[in-house]
Design an enzyme around this catalytic site. Structure first.
Site, PDB file in Angstrom:
ATOM      1  CE  LYS A  22      -1.554   1.441   4.148  1.00 56.43           C
ATOM      2  NZ  LYS A  22      -1.183   2.813   4.504  1.00 56.43           N
ATOM      3  CG  ASN A  23       2.493   2.642   3.496  1.00 55.90           C
ATOM      4  OD1 ASN A  23       1.300   2.941   3.259  1.00 55.90           O
ATOM      5  ND2 ASN A  23       2.943   2.446   4.704  1.00 55.90           N
ATOM      6  CB  CYS A 116      -3.997   9.742  12.420  1.00 55.99           C
ATOM      7  SG  CYS A 116      -2.359   9.100  12.643  1.00 55.99           S
ATOM      8  NE  ARG A 121       1.716  10.169  10.814  1.00 56.04           N
ATOM      9  CZ  ARG A 121       1.093   9.153  10.209  1.00 56.04           C
ATOM     10  NH1 ARG A 121      -0.011   8.675  10.719  1.00 56.04           N
ATOM     11  NH2 ARG A 121       1.557   8.669   9.071  1.00 56.04           N
ATOM     12  N   PRO A 122       2.784  16.065  11.594  1.00 59.70           N
ATOM     13  CG  PRO A 122       4.745  16.981  12.458  1.00 59.70           C
ATOM     14  CD  PRO A 122       3.754  15.866  12.673  1.00 59.70           C
ATOM     15  CB  VAL A 123       2.985  18.108   6.221  1.00 62.29           C
ATOM     16  CG1 VAL A 123       2.271  16.763   6.214  1.00 62.29           C
ATOM     17  CG2 VAL A 123       1.989  19.263   6.346  1.00 62.29           C
ATOM     18  CG  ASP A 124       7.437  20.390  10.395  1.00 56.61           C
ATOM     19  OD1 ASP A 124       6.864  19.288  10.448  1.00 56.61           O
ATOM     20  OD2 ASP A 124       8.554  20.591  10.898  1.00 56.61           O
ATOM     21  CG  LEU A 125      10.381  17.960   8.574  1.00 56.50           C
ATOM     22  CD1 LEU A 125      10.934  16.584   8.924  1.00 56.50           C
ATOM     23  CD2 LEU A 125      11.394  19.048   8.928  1.00 56.50           C
ATOM     24  CG  LEU A 329       9.957   6.655  13.635  1.00 58.43           C
ATOM     25  CD1 LEU A 329      10.917   5.590  14.117  1.00 58.43           C
ATOM     26  CD2 LEU A 329       9.661   6.464  12.197  1.00 58.43           C
ATOM     27  NE  ARG A 399      -6.726   4.510   6.562  1.00 60.36           N
ATOM     28  CZ  ARG A 399      -6.079   5.555   7.038  1.00 60.36           C
ATOM     29  NH1 ARG A 399      -6.322   5.976   8.270  1.00 60.36           N
ATOM     30  NH2 ARG A 399      -5.183   6.185   6.316  1.00 60.36           N
TER      31      ARG A 399
HETATM   32  C1  EPZ Z   1       4.901   6.847   6.514  1.00 63.14           C
HETATM   33  O1  EPZ Z   1       4.167   7.869   7.159  1.00 63.14           O
HETATM   34  C2  EPZ Z   1       3.978   5.643   6.429  1.00 63.14           C
HETATM   35  N1  EPZ Z   1       2.810   5.993   5.616  1.00 63.14           N
HETATM   36  C3  EPZ Z   1       3.543   5.225   7.825  1.00 63.14           C
HETATM   37  O2  EPZ Z   1       2.764   4.036   7.695  1.00 63.14           O
HETATM   38  C4  EPZ Z   1       4.790   4.886   8.643  1.00 63.14           C
HETATM   39  O3  EPZ Z   1       4.401   4.563   9.961  1.00 63.14           O
HETATM   40  C5  EPZ Z   1       5.738   6.098   8.643  1.00 63.14           C
HETATM   41  O4  EPZ Z   1       6.045   6.490   7.294  1.00 63.14           O
HETATM   42  C6  EPZ Z   1       7.046   5.787   9.354  1.00 63.14           C
HETATM   43  O5  EPZ Z   1       7.683   4.705   8.734  1.00 63.14           O
HETATM   44  C7  EPZ Z   1       2.920   6.001   4.281  1.00 63.14           C
HETATM   45  O6  EPZ Z   1       3.969   5.727   3.717  1.00 63.14           O
HETATM   46  C8  EPZ Z   1       1.668   6.332   3.512  1.00 63.14           C
HETATM   47  P1  EPZ Z   1       7.094  10.173   8.441  1.00 63.14           P
HETATM   48  P2  EPZ Z   1       4.733   9.388   7.159  1.00 63.14           P
HETATM   49  O7  EPZ Z   1       6.908  11.460   7.719  1.00 63.14           O
HETATM   50  O8  EPZ Z   1       5.498   9.648   5.925  1.00 63.14           O
HETATM   51  C9  EPZ Z   1       7.839  13.377  11.843  1.00 63.14           C
HETATM   52  C10 EPZ Z   1       0.915   2.664   7.957  1.00 63.14           C
HETATM   53  O9  EPZ Z   1       0.692   1.996   8.965  1.00 63.14           O
HETATM   54  N2  EPZ Z   1       7.588  14.379  10.793  1.00 63.14           N
HETATM   55  O10 EPZ Z   1       8.206   9.266   8.017  1.00 63.14           O
HETATM   56  O11 EPZ Z   1       3.591  10.280   7.485  1.00 63.14           O
HETATM   57  C11 EPZ Z   1       6.582  12.575  12.184  1.00 63.14           C
HETATM   58  O12 EPZ Z   1       5.800  13.253  13.142  1.00 63.14           O
HETATM   59  C12 EPZ Z   1       1.393   4.090   8.101  1.00 63.14           C
HETATM   60  O13 EPZ Z   1       0.873   2.227   6.779  1.00 63.14           O
HETATM   61  C13 EPZ Z   1       7.726  15.722  11.106  1.00 63.14           C
HETATM   62  O14 EPZ Z   1       8.031  16.097  12.239  1.00 63.14           O
HETATM   63  O15 EPZ Z   1       5.736   9.350   8.382  1.00 63.14           O
HETATM   64  C14 EPZ Z   1       7.145  11.282  12.717  1.00 63.14           C
HETATM   65  O16 EPZ Z   1       7.502  11.456  14.074  1.00 63.14           O
HETATM   66  C15 EPZ Z   1       1.181   4.602   9.501  1.00 63.14           C
HETATM   67  N3  EPZ Z   1       7.506  16.650  10.139  1.00 63.14           N
HETATM   68  C16 EPZ Z   1       8.430  11.087  11.915  1.00 63.14           C
HETATM   69  O17 EPZ Z   1       8.743  12.380  11.366  1.00 63.14           O
HETATM   70  C17 EPZ Z   1       7.165  16.299   8.851  1.00 63.14           C
HETATM   71  O18 EPZ Z   1       6.996  17.192   7.990  1.00 63.14           O
HETATM   72  C18 EPZ Z   1       8.300  10.094  10.769  1.00 63.14           C
HETATM   73  O19 EPZ Z   1       7.183  10.490  10.014  1.00 63.14           O
HETATM   74  C19 EPZ Z   1       7.035  14.923   8.545  1.00 63.14           C
HETATM   75  C20 EPZ Z   1       7.260  13.980   9.527  1.00 63.14           C
END
Ligand code: EPZ
Length: 420
Positions: A22-23, A116, A121-125, A329, A399
């Site tokens: 899925k991912n 969630c 789950r921020p997107v600041d980066l 994480l 999902r």
């Molecule tokens: C991906 O989510 C996966 N989803 C998640 O899988 C998975 O748990 C996660 O990566 C970690 O491996 C998809 O690929 C669709 P991140 P993502 O950005 O990209 C912080 C599932 O079960 N962060 O790697 O949203 C964040 O808060 C799902 O299939 C920022 O601070 O995760 C977290 O602590 C659940 N700012 C860490 O980084 C940002 O802009 C990793 O998050 C982005 C992230």
């Protein structure tokens, strides 16, 4: 609302075929926004998150057919660049349209994904990196309003934290940018690597794929010609079924799986006393004489995946001894502990660390799924509990797991779907 009824004291035996990841499918679908041609993507899991993203792409103007795990999609005629809250609120990975839409159309509006159950789950980066590439970005009315009048420009980007979808958004944005983009501290998950390989096959020059530093030579806005794509196997689905075999201490074979994507998970199963035999696209689990306790720290790939944490917590309830799991994480990814306790598990949490005292016989009960991977952990616990476990809110499970009850039933589980 649907619920699953799982009968316990199960022994499993047989073979399960793993679905596509899925991912990986999610960013591959949004990457078609960069394509000039109709794209065939096979081995796409037929799960809710995929159908939700396709609804979003359709709203933007993509045309597609999705049958028998094969997607034929043409996003070349997209005419809309606003991704509405209505869809994004149900599937935060829709943020993956941000990079490609901005790179191709030089402007877009994408609803800020909500948090969630597992975290903010921020997107600041994502936003910071796109600003470095020349985008002007405001947050207005819950929307990311982005514009790059002269198009995105390649530059050097260092991610402060490793982010999977953040990396994927910037890879897609850089593919159509002017000049080179060097991304440092990029995620190395197999799903990120497949996206890079697919774009490279489409003619985008990318160096360093698979390392934590890649360079992408953008096409300056020129759409690219995609070849056929086959989605890689879902390593988390595979790991979940290995845990189903392990928690019931059964022998199990997985097919259509890439064991090299599961090294950390397989290593922990061996530590717990299970035999693992890896063949071409196949993994055999051999039951353990005794299930040992384990210590797990979740981290970025190739370390132990956070998406397998809940499943191993359920498994640890069957170990002879005390296991420790540290979730590094996400700030709130222990929601399943209270539900596992309802089944009689002895789990203590202190901040990001959970201590699981194994050996308690679990007793079936009504429990509630809280997020995608927690819901699969409750199914696993139900397989070994005495009596029947009813798992509610399994829309979380739907999902990301394709035909879960069919696959488990085919190897001996007694699991049925009911409606309340
Ligand atoms: C991906 O989510 C996966 N989803 C998640 O899988 C998975 O748990 C996660 O990566 C970690 O491996 C998809 O690929 C669709 P991140 P993502 O950005 O990209 C912080 C599932 O079960 N962060 O790697 O949203 C964040 O808060 C799902 O299939 C920022 O601070 O995760 C977290 O602590 C659940 N700012 C860490 O980084 C940002 O802009 C990793 O998050 C982005 C992230």
């Amino acid at each position: 609302m649907d619920f699953l009824s799982v009968s316990g004291n199960t022994k499993l035996n047989g073979t399960i075929e793993v679905s596509g990841a899925k991912n990986s499918a999610l960013p591959l679908i949004t990457s078609t926004i960069l394509a000039k041609n109709l794209v065939n993507i096979s081995n796409i899991p037929n799960v809710v998150d995929i159908r939700t993203l396709l609804k979003l792409l359709k709203n933007l103007g993509s045309e597609f057919e999705f049958n028998n795990n094969l997607l034929k999609i043409d996003s070349s005629k997209i005419h809309h660049t606003k991704a509405n809250y209505e869809i994004i609120k149900t599937m935060r990975a829709s943020i993956l349209v941000l990079g490609p839409l901005l790179a191709r159309f030089r402007k877009c509006e994408v609803s800020l994904p909500g948090g969630c159950a597992i975290g903010e789950r921020p997107v600041d980066l994502h936003i910071k990196a796109l600003k470095q590439m020349g985008a002007e970005i405001d947050i207005r009315g819950g929307y990311i309003v982005a514009e790059a009048k002269k198009g995105l420009k390649g530059c050097e980007i260092v991610f402060d934290k490793i982010t999977v979808t953040g990396s994927e958004n910037i890879i897609m944005a850089a593919a159509l940018s002017k000049g080179n983009t060097k991304i440092i501290n990029i995620a190395k998950e197999p799903e990120v690597i497949q996206l890079c390989n697919v774009l490279q096959n489409a003619g985008v020059d990318i160096n360093g794929i698979g390392t934590d530093e890649i360079t992408i030579y953008g096409t300056s806005g020129e759409l690219v010609e995609f070849s056929e794509i086959e989605v890689i196997p879902d390593r988390i689905e595979a790991g979940t079924y290995l845990c189903a075999g392990a928690i019931t201490n059964s022998n199990l074979t997985l097919k259509k799986v890439n064991s090299s994507h599961l090294s950390a998970v397989l290593s922990k199963l061996k530590e717990m006393g299970f035999g693992i035999i890896e063949n071409e696209n196949e993994i055999k689990l051999i039951e353990a004489r005794k299930i040992n306790p384990v210590e797990i720290i979740t981290s970025e790939y190739p370390a132990f995946p956070t998406d397998m944490q809940a499943q191993f917590m359920a498994l640890a309830t069957q170990a002879e001894g005390t296991s420790i799991i540290e979730e590094r994480l996400f700030e709130n990814r222990f929601m399943h502990t209270s539900e596992l306790r309802r089944l009689g598990a002895s789990i203590k949490t202190n901040g990001k660390v959970a201590t699981i005292d194994g050996g308690n016989k679990l007793i079936g009960a009504e429990v509630m799924a809280t997020d995608l991977r927690a819901s699969s952990a409750l199914v696993l616990a139900g397989l070994v509990a005495d009596g029947v476990t009813d798992i509610h809110r399994i829309y979380h499970l739907d999902r990301g797991y394709e035909k879960l009850e069919d696959k488990l039933s085919s190897i001996g589980a007694k699991i049925t779907r009911g409606k309340k």
